[in-house]
Write a protein that holds these residues in place. Structure first.
Motif, mmCIF file in Angstrom:
data_model
loop_
_atom_site.group_PDB
_atom_site.id
_atom_site.type_symbol
_atom_site.label_atom_id
_atom_site.label_comp_id
_atom_site.label_asym_id
_atom_site.label_seq_id
_atom_site.Cartn_x
_atom_site.Cartn_y
_atom_site.Cartn_z
ATOM 1 N N TRP A 1 -3.886 1.507 8.656
ATOM 2 C CA TRP A 1 -4.148 1.494 10.024
ATOM 3 C C TRP A 1 -4.423 0.315 10.789
ATOM 4 O O TRP A 1 -4.030 0.005 11.831
ATOM 5 C CB TRP A 1 -4.755 2.769 10.735
ATOM 6 N N LYS A 2 -5.294 -0.110 9.930
ATOM 7 C CA LYS A 2 -5.892 -1.746 10.399
ATOM 8 C C LYS A 2 -4.525 -2.838 10.609
ATOM 9 O O LYS A 2 -4.684 -3.606 11.474
ATOM 10 C CB LYS A 2 -7.144 -2.185 9.704
ATOM 11 N N THR B 1 -0.470 5.233 -0.650
ATOM 12 C CA THR B 1 -1.435 5.399 0.421
ATOM 13 C C THR B 1 -0.548 5.701 1.732
ATOM 14 O O THR B 1 0.451 5.376 1.996
ATOM 15 C CB THR B 1 -2.229 4.491 0.689
ATOM 16 N N GLY B 2 -1.367 6.167 2.703
ATOM 17 C CA GLY B 2 -0.927 6.504 3.926
ATOM 18 C C GLY B 2 -1.554 6.006 5.202
ATOM 19 O O GLY B 2 -1.953 4.838 4.939
ATOM 20 N N LEU B 3 -1.162 6.184 6.373
ATOM 21 C CA LEU B 3 -1.920 5.665 7.432
ATOM 22 C C LEU B 3 -3.323 5.692 7.551
ATOM 23 O O LEU B 3 -3.932 4.411 8.018
ATOM 24 C CB LEU B 3 -1.119 6.652 8.797
ATOM 25 N N GLU B 4 -3.936 6.376 6.802
ATOM 26 C CA GLU B 4 -5.360 6.314 6.732
ATOM 27 C C GLU B 4 -5.786 4.952 5.952
ATOM 28 O O GLU B 4 -7.077 4.388 6.477
ATOM 29 C CB GLU B 4 -6.257 7.592 6.181
ATOM 30 N N VAL B 5 -5.090 4.527 5.379
ATOM 31 C CA VAL B 5 -5.478 3.244 4.710
ATOM 32 C C VAL B 5 -4.828 1.991 5.187
ATOM 33 O O VAL B 5 -5.451 0.823 5.408
ATOM 34 C CB VAL B 5 -4.854 3.081 3.341
ATOM 35 N N ASN C 1 0.870 -1.247 -0.091
ATOM 36 C CA ASN C 1 -0.133 -0.012 -0.257
ATOM 37 C C ASN C 1 0.976 1.174 -0.052
ATOM 38 O O ASN C 1 0.456 2.224 -0.700
ATOM 39 C CB ASN C 1 -0.954 0.025 1.369
#
Length: 129
Positions: A103-104, A97-101, A91
């Motif tokens: 994080w899970k 992408t960043g932490l918003e993607v 990712n």
């Protein structure tokens, strides 16, 4: 990846480094737990080879896509930290992408790290022999 494969990192390099440190600590804790529960170096090496290296290569999605594996192997693959790290790296590096993607996936790695740390602390005994 940039020099050899001509693959630029599209996402955040500091985020990738931070998550890589968490992944490294998780794997170090696996090694510590293995060394705590085994009696000899030879046993620890055998368990780490068969119990961690082979499943990491086969079930993490590195060699074969997880989606193409039978469901029982997909379930077993979920307990391997490399699977979650591999998803994070894909990712960040490829999709940008960043932490918003991720994080899970990061929470799963942090959970594994916490559980392994608790097991290591509870099982550790000072042996003066």
């Amino acid at each position: 990846s940039i020099t050899v494969l001509d693959l630029p990192i599209k996402g955040s390099l500091p985020l990738l480094f931070a998550i890589s440190i968490i992944f490294i600590i998780t794997n170090l804790l696996i090694g510590i737990v293995i060394s705590i529960v085994t009696d000899s170096q030879q046993t620890a090496m055998l368990i780490s080879l068969i119990g961690t290296m082979l499943p990491t290569l086969m079930l993490s999605g590195f060699m074969f896509p997880v989606e193409n594996m039978p469901l029982p192997l997909q379930v077993v693959g979920n307990i391997i930290p490399a699977k979650w790290y591999y998803e994070i790296v894909k990712n960040i590096m490829i999709k940008g992408t960043g932490l918003e993607v991720v994080w899970k996936h990061l929470l799963v790695l942090l959970g594994m790290m916490t559980v392994l740390f608790i097991i290591a602390v509870k099982k550790f005994k000072i042996r003066l022999e």
